[in-house]
Design a protein around this motif. Structure first.
Motif, PDB file in Angstrom:
ATOM      1  N   GLN A  94      60.615   7.085   9.095  1.00 46.66           N
ATOM      2  CA  GLN A  94      59.733   8.242   9.219  1.00 46.66           C
ATOM      3  C   GLN A  94      60.401   9.262  10.120  1.00 46.66           C
ATOM      4  O   GLN A  94      60.744   8.961  11.264  1.00 46.66           O
ATOM      5  N   ASP A  95      60.606  10.469   9.610  1.00 43.93           N
ATOM      6  CA  ASP A  95      61.260  11.504  10.393  1.00 43.93           C
ATOM      7  C   ASP A  95      60.257  12.178  11.326  1.00 43.93           C
ATOM      8  O   ASP A  95      59.062  12.280  11.009  1.00 43.93           O
ATOM      9  N   ARG A  96      60.752  12.622  12.465  1.00 40.80           N
ATOM     10  CA  ARG A  96      59.957  13.348  13.436  1.00 40.80           C
ATOM     11  C   ARG A  96      60.833  14.405  14.104  1.00 40.80           C
ATOM     12  O   ARG A  96      62.058  14.313  14.070  1.00 40.80           O
ATOM     13  N   PRO A  97      60.247  15.397  14.745  1.00 38.04           N
ATOM     14  CA  PRO A  97      61.036  16.507  15.304  1.00 38.04           C
ATOM     15  C   PRO A  97      61.988  16.110  16.432  1.00 38.04           C
ATOM     16  O   PRO A  97      63.046  16.716  16.591  1.00 38.04           O
ATOM     17  N   THR A  98      61.633  15.110  17.238  1.00 42.10           N
ATOM     18  CA  THR A  98      62.472  14.734  18.377  1.00 42.10           C
ATOM     19  C   THR A  98      62.755  13.239  18.344  1.00 42.10           C
ATOM     20  O   THR A  98      62.036  12.459  17.703  1.00 42.10           O
ATOM     21  N   TRP A  99      63.810  12.839  19.075  1.00 45.10           N
ATOM     22  CA  TRP A  99      64.181  11.421  19.116  1.00 45.10           C
ATOM     23  C   TRP A  99      63.063  10.585  19.729  1.00 45.10           C
ATOM     24  O   TRP A  99      62.779   9.475  19.270  1.00 45.10           O
ATOM     25  N   GLU A 101      59.875  11.090  19.630  1.00 46.73           N
ATOM     26  CA  GLU A 101      58.755  10.969  18.693  1.00 46.73           C
ATOM     27  C   GLU A 101      59.041   9.994  17.553  1.00 46.73           C
ATOM     28  O   GLU A 101      58.116   9.562  16.857  1.00 46.73           O
ATOM     29  N   LEU A 102      60.307   9.639  17.341  1.00 45.18           N
ATOM     30  CA  LEU A 102      60.650   8.706  16.272  1.00 45.18           C
ATOM     31  C   LEU A 102      60.209   7.281  16.585  1.00 45.18           C
ATOM     32  O   LEU A 102      60.006   6.482  15.673  1.00 45.18           O
ATOM     33  N   PRO A 105      56.140   5.808  15.356  1.00 43.87           N
ATOM     34  CA  PRO A 105      55.879   5.533  13.939  1.00 43.87           C
ATOM     35  C   PRO A 105      56.840   4.513  13.338  1.00 43.87           C
ATOM     36  O   PRO A 105      56.431   3.674  12.532  1.00 43.87           O
ATOM     37  N   ASN A 106      58.126   4.583  13.706  1.00 44.43           N
ATOM     38  CA  ASN A 106      59.090   3.678  13.091  1.00 44.43           C
ATOM     39  C   ASN A 106      58.942   2.245  13.593  1.00 44.43           C
ATOM     40  O   ASN A 106      59.144   1.296  12.830  1.00 44.43           O
TER      41      ASN A 106
END
Length: 368
Positions: A94-99, A101-102, A105-106
């Motif tokens: 799952q991609d997110r704007p910042t490291w 924030e990853l 979800p992942n």
């Protein structure tokens, strides 16, 4: 050993005699999961279940399940009855704007998947985790090369590390083993993937040719001269199955790459020649900006050349291209550990790119 553990061991012994395995591949629409399923489908002793939010069309010994792994209850409902699963291959992202924030979800998707599958799959033998060189801090800047699986971890946040720690802890209480595959940039066929370098190059070159301009390397000046390596998606699929089924690989991580190194300053002119273009001097330019207005042109190309009509968004991974072409430092790892334990395959990177471009042309993704 308690009664439950004895029952599980007996079931696994019976399964070993039959040699029939069921793979649950999570994350099937990306270049990694798609190629893994294609490989597993060719193996006579495997049944395959693919999992993604969009599902898929069944073929051969492959069927698909649609599941939202960010929702624990939905994951349990979709995957909780898969008692036949013997191997779980996790390649979702799952991609997110910042490291930072990853991470949430992942990690949650992996945890939800294991929580759903493990209680039902009493013959579960192995969980395979797809990682990458982010484990070594490759995304942050110059890192120690060649990177080794035993290298020290870097300062968090890093979801790859958190996912591996989860499997390390969870496997101690279970009866299954784990492995972690660490490829370089993975190249192969897949549309709509935010991390597809081969598509970036092919579409960028096709549009350059349409506009009558030379093919310029768009990255940082230092990136044109750095040493890099790639990982063919088919090679990675074979390595993933090897690590999941060879007992010597249990509870370990493996760097997997093509086995050769290259510099863009040597390969880029050959790529330009493949597309019938001149390779002019490199010119740093963010593709995410200079290609943002090219959708009308692409749509016109689709009509005029009778292409397969993928949307511009499906063939545009410009942000990822900017990321890779921005590596003005060496980017490679030590792959000898896998070779020492028995995986000896390699792929010529130059040939890999040209074969992928040929495949794109055959599929009508880019003009012939």
């Amino acid at each position: 050993m308690n009664a439950t553990e004895k029952d599980n061991a007996k079931e696994k012994d019976n399964l070993n005699e039959k040699e029939q395995k069921t793979a649950l591949v999570i994350g099937t629409n990306g270049v990694i999961g798609r190629n893994l399923i294609d490989h597993l489908a060719t193996l006579p002793d495997w049944n395959v279940i693919g999992v993604s939010r969009r599902g898929g069309e069944a073929f051969a010994n492959v069927r698909y399940i649609s599941a939202d792994l960010l929702d624990a209850d939905a994951a349990r409902e979709a995957l909780g009855g898969l008692s036949e699963v013997t191997h779980l291959f996790y390649a979702a992202y799952q991609d997110r704007p910042t490291w930072a924030e990853l991470v949430a979800p992942n990690l949650a998707m992996l945890v939800n998947a294991v929580d759903a599958v493990e209680p039902a799959a009493r013959c579960l033998r192995h969980i395979s985790l797809m990682q990458g060189y982010k484990v070594y801090g490759a995304h942050l800047g110059p890192f120690k090369t060649p990177a080794k699986e035993s290298d020290d971890r870097h300062m968090p946040p890093e979801f790859n590390i958190d996912q591996q720690r989860f499997l390390e802890r969870r496997s101690q209480a279970g009866s299954w083993t784990w492995s972690a595959l660490r490829p370089s940039v993975v190249c192969g066929f897949a549309l709509g993937n935010p991390m597809n370098l081969a598509t970036v190059i092919a579409v960028y070159a096709s549009i350059s040719k349409e506009l009558g301009v030379p093919l310029r390397f768009p990255g940082k000046p230092g990136a044109y001269h750095s040493l890099l390596e790639m990982t063919d998606a088919g090679l990675l699929a074979r390595a993933t199955v090897w690590a999941a089924t060879d007992p010597r690989c249990a509870n370990q991580a493996f760097n997997i790459s093509n086995g050769d190194l290259f510099r863009w300053n040597q390969l880029w002119p050959k790529i330009a020649a493949y597309f019938g273009l001149e390779a002019s001097d490199p010119l740093p330019m963010p593709l995410s900006e200079v290609m943002a207005d090219k959708e009308p042109l692409w749509n016109d190309m689709v009509k005029r050349y009778g292409l397969a009509d993928p949307t511009y968004a499906e063939v545009s991974s410009w942000g990822f291209g900017d990321f890779v072409f921005g590596w003005d430092y060496d980017f490679f790892a030590d792959g000898s550990k896998a070779r020492r334990l028995g995986f000896h395959e390699f792929v010529d990177t130059e040939k890999m790119f040209f074969e992928i471009f040929d495949d794109f042309r055959l599929r009508g993704i880019i003009p012939a």
